[in-house]
Design a protein around this motif. Structure first.
Motif, PDB file in Angstrom:
ATOM      1  N   UNK A 105       9.292   3.219  -1.939  1.00 60.83           N
ATOM      2  CA  UNK A 105       9.320   4.664  -2.204  1.00 60.83           C
ATOM      3  C   UNK A 105      10.661   5.240  -1.796  1.00 60.83           C
ATOM      4  N   UNK A 106      11.315   5.992  -2.665  1.00 59.87           N
ATOM      5  CA  UNK A 106      12.610   6.599  -2.306  1.00 59.87           C
ATOM      6  C   UNK A 106      12.431   7.726  -1.305  1.00 59.87           C
ATOM      7  N   UNK A 107      13.479   7.946  -0.480  1.00 62.53           N
ATOM      8  CA  UNK A 107      13.467   9.016   0.513  1.00 62.53           C
ATOM      9  C   UNK A 107      14.521  10.060   0.130  1.00 62.53           C
ATOM     10  N   UNK A 108      14.407  11.237   0.760  1.00 63.90           N
ATOM     11  CA  UNK A 108      15.389  12.295   0.518  1.00 63.90           C
ATOM     12  C   UNK A 108      16.734  11.924   1.133  1.00 63.90           C
ATOM     13  N   UNK A 167       0.833  -1.202   0.000  1.00 65.89           N
ATOM     14  CA  UNK A 167       0.000   0.000   0.000  1.00 65.89           C
ATOM     15  C   UNK A 167       0.867   1.251   0.000  1.00 65.89           C
ATOM     16  N   UNK A 168       1.971   1.196   0.672  1.00 62.27           N
ATOM     17  CA  UNK A 168       2.838   2.379   0.744  1.00 62.27           C
ATOM     18  C   UNK A 168       3.393   2.723  -0.630  1.00 62.27           C
ATOM     19  N   UNK A 169       3.832   1.701  -1.380  1.00 62.72           N
ATOM     20  CA  UNK A 169       4.380   1.975  -2.713  1.00 62.72           C
ATOM     21  C   UNK A 169       3.282   2.455  -3.666  1.00 62.72           C
ATOM     22  N   UNK A 170       2.125   1.829  -3.635  1.00 59.67           N
ATOM     23  CA  UNK A 170       1.041   2.244  -4.524  1.00 59.67           C
ATOM     24  C   UNK A 170       0.602   3.673  -4.228  1.00 59.67           C
ATOM     25  N   UNK A 171       0.507   4.005  -2.944  1.00 57.83           N
ATOM     26  CA  UNK A 171       0.094   5.367  -2.600  1.00 57.83           C
ATOM     27  C   UNK A 171       1.124   6.382  -3.056  1.00 57.83           C
ATOM     28  N   UNK A 172       2.394   6.072  -2.895  1.00 54.89           N
ATOM     29  CA  UNK A 172       3.436   7.004  -3.346  1.00 54.89           C
ATOM     30  C   UNK A 172       3.410   7.162  -4.861  1.00 54.89           C
ATOM     31  N   UNK A 173       3.237   6.070  -5.578  1.00 59.12           N
ATOM     32  CA  UNK A 173       3.338   6.128  -7.026  1.00 59.12           C
ATOM     33  C   UNK A 173       2.058   6.654  -7.670  1.00 59.12           C
ATOM     34  N   UNK A 174       0.914   6.158  -7.214  1.00 53.37           N
ATOM     35  CA  UNK A 174      -0.356   6.508  -7.858  1.00 53.37           C
ATOM     36  C   UNK A 174      -0.892   7.836  -7.359  1.00 53.37           C
ATOM     37  N   UNK A 175      -0.846   8.039  -6.039  1.00 48.89           N
ATOM     38  CA  UNK A 175      -1.471   9.220  -5.448  1.00 48.89           C
ATOM     39  C   UNK A 175      -0.473  10.333  -5.125  1.00 48.89           C
ATOM     40  N   UNK A 176       0.835  10.063  -5.343  1.00 52.22           N
ATOM     41  CA  UNK A 176       1.853  11.084  -5.105  1.00 52.22           C
ATOM     42  C   UNK A 176       1.878  11.514  -3.640  1.00 52.22           C
ATOM     43  N   UNK A 177       1.736  10.538  -2.738  1.00 52.10           N
ATOM     44  CA  UNK A 177       1.731  10.834  -1.311  1.00 52.10           C
ATOM     45  C   UNK A 177       2.576   9.799  -0.587  1.00 52.10           C
ATOM     46  N   UNK A 178       3.121  10.203   0.580  1.00 47.54           N
ATOM     47  CA  UNK A 178       3.880   9.308   1.440  1.00 47.54           C
ATOM     48  C   UNK A 178       3.041   8.933   2.642  1.00 47.54           C
ATOM     49  N   UNK A 179       2.942   7.636   2.924  1.00 48.98           N
ATOM     50  CA  UNK A 179       2.240   7.162   4.108  1.00 48.98           C
ATOM     51  C   UNK A 179       3.156   6.177   4.826  1.00 48.98           C
ATOM     52  N   UNK A 180       2.760   5.826   6.059  1.00 49.22           N
ATOM     53  CA  UNK A 180       3.478   4.826   6.851  1.00 49.22           C
ATOM     54  C   UNK A 180       4.960   5.201   7.016  1.00 49.22           C
ATOM     55  N   UNK A 181       5.211   6.492   7.173  1.00 48.61           N
ATOM     56  CA  UNK A 181       6.607   6.927   7.290  1.00 48.61           C
ATOM     57  C   UNK A 181       7.183   6.600   8.660  1.00 48.61           C
ATOM     58  N   UNK A 182       6.369   6.694   9.690  1.00 51.29           N
ATOM     59  CA  UNK A 182       6.836   6.386  11.040  1.00 51.29           C
ATOM     60  C   UNK A 182       6.172   5.115  11.545  1.00 51.29           C
ATOM     61  N   UNK A 183       4.848   5.127  11.657  1.00 50.30           N
ATOM     62  CA  UNK A 183       4.067   3.954  12.035  1.00 50.30           C
ATOM     63  C   UNK A 183       2.855   3.895  11.111  1.00 50.30           C
ATOM     64  N   UNK A 184       2.082   2.849  11.285  1.00 53.75           N
ATOM     65  CA  UNK A 184       0.867   2.691  10.505  1.00 53.75           C
ATOM     66  C   UNK A 184      -0.292   3.365  11.220  1.00 53.75           C
TER      67      UNK A 184
END
Length: 1150
Positions: free
Chosen positions: A1070-1073, A1010-1027
């Motif tokens: 998802x890549x990070x800075x 879900x994290x990869x799909x959200x980053x790629x499809x919706x252009x958003x980052x989720x689950x960065x710290x916890x769920x």
């Protein structure tokens, strides 16, 4: 309205043949024959309208016959699992057979100008085949997979699985002449007559295939659509009338037939077939004088245009005589003597078991391996002996070889869905003699194997081919599975349990509620494996509360465990709890009409009305004959066996009915001081007094077989079986046997299977639904061995041939009260307000952390409403793993997870995306691991004295989800199969939309996070710290909206391929800075709450040029800083000056 056709007597299958669906029909053009295709891959000829059975022959494969075309000279057909197409003579002799590497999907009738027909394969090949020899004349590439082919004039009309209708001119190099899309989800029926093309198929409604209620009509010359023909019942079959070019026959699967003229739809004739099942095939005779319809029960219904009393051949005229199958020659009489050579005697000439039919008793026990090979002579010649040890040098000519010992056959590994999907069924070879001491394979203990994909990868379908669901075993207290199955299929108890879950039960741990939830799950699953984890967990909580630890399974089974004793103790514990938990005194409804004069009295508990034996215990002093009566309520009967051993010649007093009656009356003696005659140690005789009319509707019996002497009563004798399908029981009034008799029918039993000090439990049940639908040759008895479910015969169910089968619990149902039980007084209406109630047991809830908004009454979900859901879990037990010396490991018991938080969001409407359920789940068990990194749950979040969130009992949340399922809501989420599995609720597949499956290409064999799909499809980052379950549910909902958008634009497949291709380059993460600018201060910009407004954005797959790849070696705190910096850079872009307009980035430029 005038009618042309009238029904004839249907052609029914023979009583000695198991009925099979009629999957294909075709009238013979020259003889009085109807060719029928069966579900097992055979063609059977039916002669005349009486359906006389004629020749029969297989078409290849063991699945259904897909299509039949009868010509003047042969019968052409193919099957679903066959590897080609063939032609057979009218007598059943095969003329030719074309074997194809790919499955045949359709074939046409003969071309009007040549003896050629066309067939299509699954590899998109269009084959021109000689109809007389079966030779392939040429191959063309098909535009799609054609599932319908029809010759009309000089054109070939095709209907494909993508819903497109095409016309082909096979005489020229220009293959496709015209093309049009008739049905968006596939063509189901295609006919051509004159210049008309008729089609039926499925459209698309809410993203799912839906039958088109129209018969679409096209002009073959220009493919111009004409006014369609409406058919509201839903067309399933389409045929044309040969004698009328514009008339068609439209049939629904329920048996509604419409004969309509497409040029004048008002000229219609309607017929309703009297079929109890659904139709599977339709055919029209060459002259239009007969219509034939095959159904799923093997019956053929006929409509005839002939006048009443007139016998008309099936082909409409006196044609060629029918061909009967050749009668096989009788075996010649062979007489032999001592001098007759044995090779002159044919086979089979024997009427007893052959010598090769060895039983297991004749097999030598020491021949597990082949005998060792002899030592070569050249080694023996040079062998030397030292201290009784012989050794020799290995000659050169033998070097390179090793002494290979044939080991025992390696045990087959577990059956997993991710492995080989085609498992050969192991043949059952009967022995000459049945060994009663060997446990049959269906009764042996089954265990779940665990692959790297977890328990969800185990192939449960291999062990259950029935429509009745089994229960899994990898949870504690799962030894109660047979008892749950027995209560579920005891219909009155099932009704009480299902009714109880609709009440406002205040108990947090209630076995009656959990039994009702399991019953609902088993009803809805229809053969899919289930688990009773919540029921088993409640057993542990309640048993520890009353210190009844003997019925608790701690997962450490020893050889001293007696499951028969455990299940009988649990049986008493369960019935006592069901009695108290279901008691709503004085509002209990009467299930059975009360005796006269007691109708105004309050009714006892519902379980007491079903199982209770309200007897008087009559106690008599043998010295003064003083009588004292004592009321006694009994729910479970423990069998008491006589001291006299059972006899094979007489069953007087030792048969099951006599032992059951004596156990109910229970005559006993004891010593005490008589209050009447004051004699000390007087002998008292006591026995129960109960008339036959007061015997309960259900008898719950504990078999109490704890020693070999008691088991001897149950073992089969020479001329009898101890247990019978029906039992007659008589009561007793003041020591006198009642003349009335109550007839009880055996409903099922729990049996212990024991061997070598190891035991487990199975259930043998007579299923009520199977009694209603099974034929005379089918048995309604089923064996439930946890998740293995198998149909067995009544003889096998009642047989106790060996010591391995020990009875434990028996249930009998009274025949004369079955129809008298009144369920109308039970509550059945579900309280919908539970979705609008804020249930919280936390004393320290912070109102600022409440993120959900309860549903209003006008917002209650309706069937088909979308809701987004996500759940978080905590670990109650660590995974148990066995590590072997070779480095491999085996999972003995997976980690046990428990629901900790569930969030449900509105999926549509003005408040789309706003959660209406966001509950943390209270648990009284010890939590081993909060899994904070993956769940977001921390210590104290599930404690009523410390939690700042909305804390709710598990049963309340379960009722909310159960209500959403019953309301027909469609759940949108990511990885829902595992979530629903741990929640322990069954949701029908048609009510689940899982983004794991939406964004999945089977050929890639990788499911995306879900994290990869959200980053790629919706252009958003989720689950960065916890769920966060709200964030995850929102992301899944937006991914589904994106899927709908791409599907409507017809670009989803292209996007998905690019998603996989580019995801592989970054390992689907998802890549990070990078840390290069991590010291830059991050501006604190306000973030709007994303759940307070509907989703009005348009999802796009835009590149993340501002998000460079994550560098190796970065620490977790650096990753967090990178994400904060990335968010700050994006927020600063909102205030940047406007940039020149560029076209939106596409997928291929990423």
């Amino acid at each position: 309205m005038s009618t042309t056709y009238h029904p004839l007597n249907p052609i029914r299958p023979s009583s000695d043949i198991y009925p099979q669906p009629v999957t294909a029909l075709a009238f013979d053009p020259l003889s009085d024959t109807l060719w029928t295709g069966t579900n097992s891959g055979s063609i059977v000829a039916r002669y005349s309208a009486q359906g006389i059975r004629g020749v029969s022959f297989p078409v290849g494969g063991d699945l259904a016959v897909r299509d039949i075309i009868a010509t003047d000279s042969n019968v052409r057909a193919y099957g679903v699992s066959g590897n080609g197409i063939g032609a057979w003579g009218k007598g059943g002799v095969n003329k030719w057979f074309y074997q194809s590497k790919n499955a045949i999907t359709a074939f046409s009738n003969n071309s009007p100008s040549a003896s050629v027909f066309y067939a299509c394969t699954a590899a998109q090949e269009l084959l021109a085949i000689n109809s007389q020899t079966g030779d392939v004349l040429r191959k063309n590439t098909a535009m799609s997979i054609y599932n319908h082919l029809v010759h009309a004039h000089t054109l070939l009309v095709s209907g494909s699985s993508d819903g497109v209708i095409r016309t082909h001119d096979m005489r020229t190099s220009q293959d496709v002449v015209h093309t049009t899309t008739a049905h968006t989800s596939g063509v189901q029926g295609l006919q051509a007559s004159g210049n008309f093309i008729f089609t039926i198929g499925a459209g698309l409604r809410q993203g799912r295939p839906f039958p088109d209620p129209l018969v679409k009509l096209y002009d073959m010359r220009t493919m111009r659509p004409l006014p369609p023909v409406p058919f509201s019942a839903g067309p399933s079959f389409l045929n044309r009338l040969p004698n009328r070019s514009s008339s068609i026959v439209v049939t629904s699967s329920e048996g509604l037939v419409n004969v309509v003229d497409a040029s004048d739809p008002s000229d219609s004739e309607f017929y309703q077939l009297a079929t109890p099942s659904y139709l599977t095939s339709v055919a029209v005779s060459g002259t239009g004088s007969y219509l034939a319809f095959g159904d799923s029960e093997g019956t053929i219904h006929l409509l005839s245009a002939a006048e009443d009393g007139v016998t008309l051949p099936l082909n409409g005229f006196e044609g060629q005589p029918v061909e009967w199958a050749d009668t096989p020659e009788l075996l010649p009489e062979v007489s032999w003597s001592d001098n007759t050579p044995l090779n002159s005697i044919g086979m089979p000439y024997y009427n007893s078991h052959l010598l090769s039919s060895w039983s297991s008793k004749f097999l030598p026990r020491n021949m597990l391996y082949p005998p060792p090979p002899k030592i070569p002579q050249q080694i023996l010649n040079t062998m030397k002996t030292n201290d009784n040890v012989a050794y020799a040098a290995l000659p050169k000519e033998l070097r390179g070889r090793r002494n290979v010992v044939v080991l025992e056959t390696k045990k087959t590994s577990g059956r997993f869905r991710s492995g080989n999907k085609f498992h050969a069924v192991e043949p059952s070879t009967p022995d000459a003699e049945y060994d009663a001491d060997v446990i049959p394979k269906p009764y042996r203990k089954v265990e779940i194997e665990y692959s790297k994909f977890g328990v969800e990868d185990f192939d449960f379908d291999y062990y259950n081919n029935t429509e009745y669901s089994g229960l899994e075993t990898h949870i504690l207290n799962s030894y109660t599975n047979p008892m749950v199955q027995l209560l579920h299929y005891t219909h009155p108890i099932r009704q009480l349990a299902k009714s109880h879950i609709t009440t406002d039960c205040a108990r947090e741990n209630c076995l009656f509620c959990e039994l009702g939830f399991v019953s609902r799950m088993l009803e809805d699953a229809k053969g899919v494996n289930c688990q009773s984890s919540n029921f088993c967990k409640t057993i542990g909580v309640l048993a520890h509360g009353v210190n009844l630890i003997e019925i608790v399974d701690y997962g450490r089974e020893s050889t001293n465990t007696n499951h028969a004793h455990m299940i009988q103790s649990f049986h008493r514990f369960l019935v006592d709890n069901l009695t108290s938990e279901g008691n709503a005194y004085p509002q209990n409804p009467w299930l059975i009409p009360p005796p006269a004069g007691t109708a105004s009295d309050p009714a006892p508990a519902p379980i007491t009305q079903l199982l209770g034996i309200d007897a008087k215990n009559v106690i008599i002093c043998t010295n003064c004959h003083a009588i004292r009566e004592k009321e006694q309520m009994l729910h479970v009967v423990d069998l008491a066996y006589p001291r006299k051993p059972p006899s094979n010649d007489s069953v007087d007093g030792t048969d099951f009915a006599s032992i059951l009656r004596s156990s109910i009356i229970r005559h006993s003696t004891h010593r005490a001081t008589c209050q009447k005659c004051n004699k000390q140690f007087a002998i008292f005789e006591s026995r129960r007094s109960i008339p036959t009319k007061d015997l309960p509707p259900i008898l719950a019996v504990n078999a109490a077989v704890y020693n070999p002497e008691s088991l001897r009563f149950w073992k089969d004798g020479r001329n009898r079986a101890f247990l019978t399908p029906t039992v007659e029981v008589r009561g007793e009034i003041m020591g006198v046997e009642d003349h009335q008799t109550a007839l009880y029918e055996l409903r099922g039993m729990v049996v212990q299977v024991a061997k070598d000090k190891h035991s487990h439990l199975v259930a043998i049940i007579k299923i009520p639904e199977a009694e209603q639908h099974s034929g005379p040759e089918e048995s309604p008895w089923y064996l439930f061995n946890d998740f293995r479910v198998q149909n067995i015969s009544e003889e096998e169910a009642l047989s106790f041939s060996g010591a391995w089968k020990v009875p434990s619990v028996v249930y009998l149902e009274r025949v004369d009260t079955h129809s008298r039980i009144d369920y109308s007084g039970l509550p059945t209406a579900v309280d919908l307000s539970i979705l609008s109630q804020d249930t919280n047991i936390s004393r320290t809830r912070d109102p600022n952390l409440v993120k959900h908004e309860l549903l209003r009454y006008d917002e209650l979900p309706k069937p088909g409403a979308f809701v987004a859901i996500d759940a978080e879990f905590v670990s109650m037990q660590q995974e148990e793993t066995e590590y072997r010396s070779d480095g491999t490991k085996k999972v003995l018991r997976p980690a046990r997870l428990s629901l900790a938080r569930v969030s449900v969001l509105r999926g549509d409407g003005p408040k789309e995306g706003v959660p209406f359920i966001d509950d943390h789940i209270h648990t009284s068990e010890v939590i081993v691991d909060y899994l904070t990194e993956f769940s977001g749950i921390k210590f104290g979040d599930l404690d009523p004295l410390m939690s700042q969130y909305t804390l709710t009992p598990l049963k309340v949340v379960y009722k909310k989800l159960r209500l959403l399922v019953d309301r027909g809501c469609i759940f949108v989420g990511h990885g829902l199969s595992k979530d629903f599995r741990i929640i322990n609720i069954y949701v029908p597949p048609e009510q689940i939309i899982d983004t794991v499956d939406l964004y999945f290409v089977p050929s890639r064999q990788r499911r995306l996070s879900l994290r990869f799909l959200t980053w790629y499809v919706l252009n958003e980052n989720i689950q960065t710290d916890t769920h966060d379950s709200i964030e995850d549910a929102m992301s899944a909902l937006r991914l589904f909206k994106a899927f709908q958008k791409f599907e409507s634009e017809g670009i989803f497949d292209q996007k998905l391929e690019e998603l996989y291709r580019e995801g592989r380059q970054i390992n689907f993460k998802p890549p990070q800075l990078q840390d290069a600018v991590s010291k830059t201060p991050v501006p604190q910009l306000p973030q709007p709450y994303p759940l307070s407004a509907p989703l009005d954005h348009h999802p796009t797959f835009s590149p993340r040029s501002a998000a460079p790849f994550m560098m190796h070696g970065m620490q977790p705190n650096q990753q967090q800083q990178m994400f904060m910096l990335q968010q700050g850079l994006q927020n600063m872009m909102f205030g940047a000056p406007p940039q020149p307009h560029h076209p939106p980035p596409n997928w291929r430029n990423r």
